[in-house]
Motif scaffolding. Structure first.
Motif, short mmCIF file in Angstrom:
data_model
loop_
_atom_site.label_atom_id
_atom_site.label_comp_id
_atom_site.label_asym_id
_atom_site.label_seq_id
_atom_site.Cartn_x
_atom_site.Cartn_y
_atom_site.Cartn_z
N ASN A 266 -63.96 1.60 -52.19
CA ASN A 266 -65.13 1.18 -51.44
C ASN A 266 -66.36 1.30 -52.33
O ASN A 266 -66.67 2.41 -52.81
CB ASN A 266 -65.32 2.04 -50.18
N ASN A 267 -67.04 0.20 -52.55
CA ASN A 267 -68.18 0.18 -53.44
C ASN A 267 -69.47 0.27 -52.62
O ASN A 267 -69.81 -0.67 -51.89
CB ASN A 267 -68.17 -1.13 -54.27
N TYR A 268 -70.17 1.38 -52.77
CA TYR A 268 -71.41 1.62 -52.04
C TYR A 268 -72.63 1.43 -52.94
O TYR A 268 -73.68 2.01 -52.69
CB TYR A 268 -71.42 3.04 -51.48
N ASP A 269 -72.51 0.64 -53.96
CA ASP A 269 -73.56 0.50 -54.95
C ASP A 269 -74.90 0.09 -54.32
O ASP A 269 -75.96 0.54 -54.74
CB ASP A 269 -73.16 -0.52 -56.01
N ALA A 270 -74.86 -0.75 -53.29
CA ALA A 270 -76.09 -1.22 -52.66
C ALA A 270 -76.88 -0.06 -52.05
O ALA A 270 -78.09 -0.15 -51.87
CB ALA A 270 -75.78 -2.25 -51.58
N PHE A 271 -76.18 1.04 -51.76
CA PHE A 271 -76.84 2.18 -51.15
C PHE A 271 -77.00 3.35 -52.13
O PHE A 271 -77.29 4.47 -51.73
CB PHE A 271 -76.07 2.64 -49.91
N LYS A 272 -76.77 3.08 -53.42
CA LYS A 272 -76.92 4.09 -54.46
C LYS A 272 -76.03 5.31 -54.21
O LYS A 272 -76.42 6.45 -54.43
CB LYS A 272 -78.39 4.54 -54.58
N GLN A 273 -74.82 5.05 -53.77
CA GLN A 273 -73.87 6.12 -53.53
C GLN A 273 -72.64 5.92 -54.40
O GLN A 273 -72.37 4.82 -54.88
CB GLN A 273 -73.46 6.15 -52.05
N ASP A 274 -71.89 7.01 -54.59
CA ASP A 274 -70.71 6.93 -55.43
C ASP A 274 -69.66 6.00 -54.84
O ASP A 274 -69.47 5.95 -53.63
CB ASP A 274 -70.09 8.32 -55.59
N THR A 275 -68.94 5.31 -55.73
CA THR A 275 -67.76 4.57 -55.30
C THR A 275 -66.71 5.54 -54.77
O THR A 275 -66.51 6.62 -55.34
CB THR A 275 -67.18 3.77 -56.48
N GLN A 276 -66.07 5.18 -53.69
CA GLN A 276 -65.05 6.04 -53.10
C GLN A 276 -63.67 5.40 -53.24
O GLN A 276 -63.55 4.18 -53.28
CB GLN A 276 -65.35 6.27 -51.61
N HIS A 277 -62.65 6.26 -53.32
CA HIS A 277 -61.27 5.81 -53.47
C HIS A 277 -60.38 6.45 -52.41
O HIS A 277 -59.48 7.23 -52.73
CB HIS A 277 -60.74 6.15 -54.86
N PRO A 278 -60.63 6.18 -51.16
CA PRO A 278 -59.79 6.81 -50.11
C PRO A 278 -58.35 6.30 -50.16
O PRO A 278 -58.09 5.13 -50.46
CB PRO A 278 -60.46 6.40 -48.81
N MET A 279 -57.43 7.21 -49.87
CA MET A 279 -56.02 6.86 -49.71
C MET A 279 -55.65 7.01 -48.24
O MET A 279 -55.93 8.05 -47.63
CB MET A 279 -55.13 7.77 -50.55
N TYR A 280 -55.06 5.96 -47.66
CA TYR A 280 -54.62 6.02 -46.28
C TYR A 280 -53.10 6.13 -46.25
O TYR A 280 -52.40 5.39 -46.95
CB TYR A 280 -55.05 4.77 -45.51
N THR A 281 -52.60 7.06 -45.47
CA THR A 281 -51.15 7.17 -45.27
C THR A 281 -50.84 6.87 -43.81
O THR A 281 -51.59 7.26 -42.91
CB THR A 281 -50.63 8.57 -45.63
N ILE A 282 -49.74 6.15 -43.59
CA ILE A 282 -49.38 5.70 -42.24
C ILE A 282 -48.01 6.24 -41.89
O ILE A 282 -47.06 6.12 -42.68
CB ILE A 282 -49.37 4.16 -42.15
#
Length: 375
Positions: free
Chosen positions: A160-176
């Protein structure tokens, strides 16, 4: 394989260099629309489980416009969504989405006020979704890879790229994970430690509620009818036979569901007084071939037996038996042959000495029962 970061960067470049005009999409898409529906929420999502992960409402779909149906959905001849439009009456403003389907990917082009506002695509590999990427200026942009096990999605690696809000890129992992009936049971999001999540996080973003007795009974009825249609066609149940759906030894064994199924030979003509024991040849009853049951039928049967006994709904098996009997009669009737086959939904051994005609009345109309007596 390209990284999720590079895929998102490449899509951003495609967005910035895109030349095709709104009118061109409109002209190519509208002839493909076969019919419209109206919805209270968006109905097209390329990101898998986006509704569950974001706790988004699924919305309702109607054949005609209603109050607050802000979304107009266009379907093609294959019942695929090829157009989605949000009305200007929505507080979020209007947009138009045009969807293109290809053999290896699905693309979405979103416009606002006639200008391109977003691009997204999902690729397929070996018939399953593989990569999803979405870009629109000024919002959170995403790239995802999907992982499957025996046809079930078990993991989503996201960026998830939050660059527009000057926040760090996040790399969440979802498990189902899935329940015994193959429905999604739990989706968990895991974030590693970062500036945004100093201690990381693990949060349950979706948890399915338990099945109600009614839901289990509905699933059981659907699966049992599938099982029956795999075992027999109306033509296979010959004259002189009766289709018996049997509830046997309820609450006194570990496996009294699913109902047992037999094509039983009729030994004597039907009269108003004749009993079940006189009417049918029960020497044909043998233990059922459990290998012919589908996994889903076996699983829903086990859950249903547990819930019925736990909640002490001792009257439910017979009610379910009669309901299944009626659904089987309806299925036979839909084959275009009327109801020439007698279907007896039997609670053994309680029904051995009941009159056949009284049992037939549980699943057939009075007219149909009269016709059986006249044959």
């Amino acid at each position: 394989m390209p990284t999720l970061e590079s895929l998102l960067s490449d899509l951003k470049s495609q967005f910035e260099s895109h030349q095709t005009q709104y009118e061109s999409f409109q002209e190519s898409t509208q002839p493909r629309v076969q019919y419209y529906r109206w919805a209270t929420e968006p109905q097209f999502h390329l990101a898998l489980f986006s509704v569950e992960r974001a706790r988004l409402p699924k919305g309702k779909v109607y054949h005609e416009p209603q109050d607050e149906t802000y979304y107009r959905i266009g379907y093609d001849s294959m019942d695929r969504i090829v157009f989605e439009e949000r009305s200007a009456h929505s507080s979020s403003g209007a947009y138009q989405k045009f969807i293109d389907y290809h053999s290896d990917a699905t693309w979405v082009y979103q416009f606002k006020q006639g200008e391109l506002d977003g691009l997204a695509y999902q690729t397929q590999r070996e018939g399953q979704p593989d990569i999803y990427v979405s870009y629109s200026p000024g919002v959170v942009n995403s790239a995802e890879q999907y992982f499957f096990d025996n046809g079930r999605l078990i993991k989503i690696q996201s960026l998830n790229n939050y660059d527009a809000f000057k926040q760090d890129t996040q790399h969440p992992m979802y498990t189902i994970t899935y329940d015994a009936l193959g429905a999604i049971d739990l989706i968990t999001r895991i974030d590693q430690p970062s500036n945004f999540f100093p201690n990381g996080q693990e949060v349950k973003v979706f948890k399915k509620a338990k099945y109600s007795l009614k839901a289990l009974a509905d699933i059981f009825q659907e699966e049992f009818l599938k099982y029956l249609t795999n075992q027999y066609t109306p033509a296979q149940i010959m004259d002189g036979h009766c289709l018996g759906i049997v509830l046997h030894n309820a609450f006194n064994s570990d496996a009294w569901l699913p109902f047992q199924l037999y094509a039983l030979e009729i030994t004597t003509p039907l009269t108003k007084q004749i009993t079940v024991a006189e009417y049918l040849d029960f020497s044909q009853l043998v233990p059922p071939d459990v290998s012919s049951y589908s996994k889903r039928l076996t699983e829903v049967s086990q859950l249903l037996m547990q819930e019925i006994e736990l909640k002490e709904k001792y009257e439910l098996p017979v009610k379910l038996l009669e309901k299944v009997g009626k659904s089987v009669v309806n299925w036979i009737s839909e084959q275009g042959k009327g109801t020439p086959i007698k279907v007896l939904a039997l609670d053994l051994p309680d029904d051995f000495y009941e009159e056949v005609i009284s049992i037939l009345r549980r699943t057939y109309s009075a007219k149909a029962c009269k016709n059986f007596l006249e044959k």
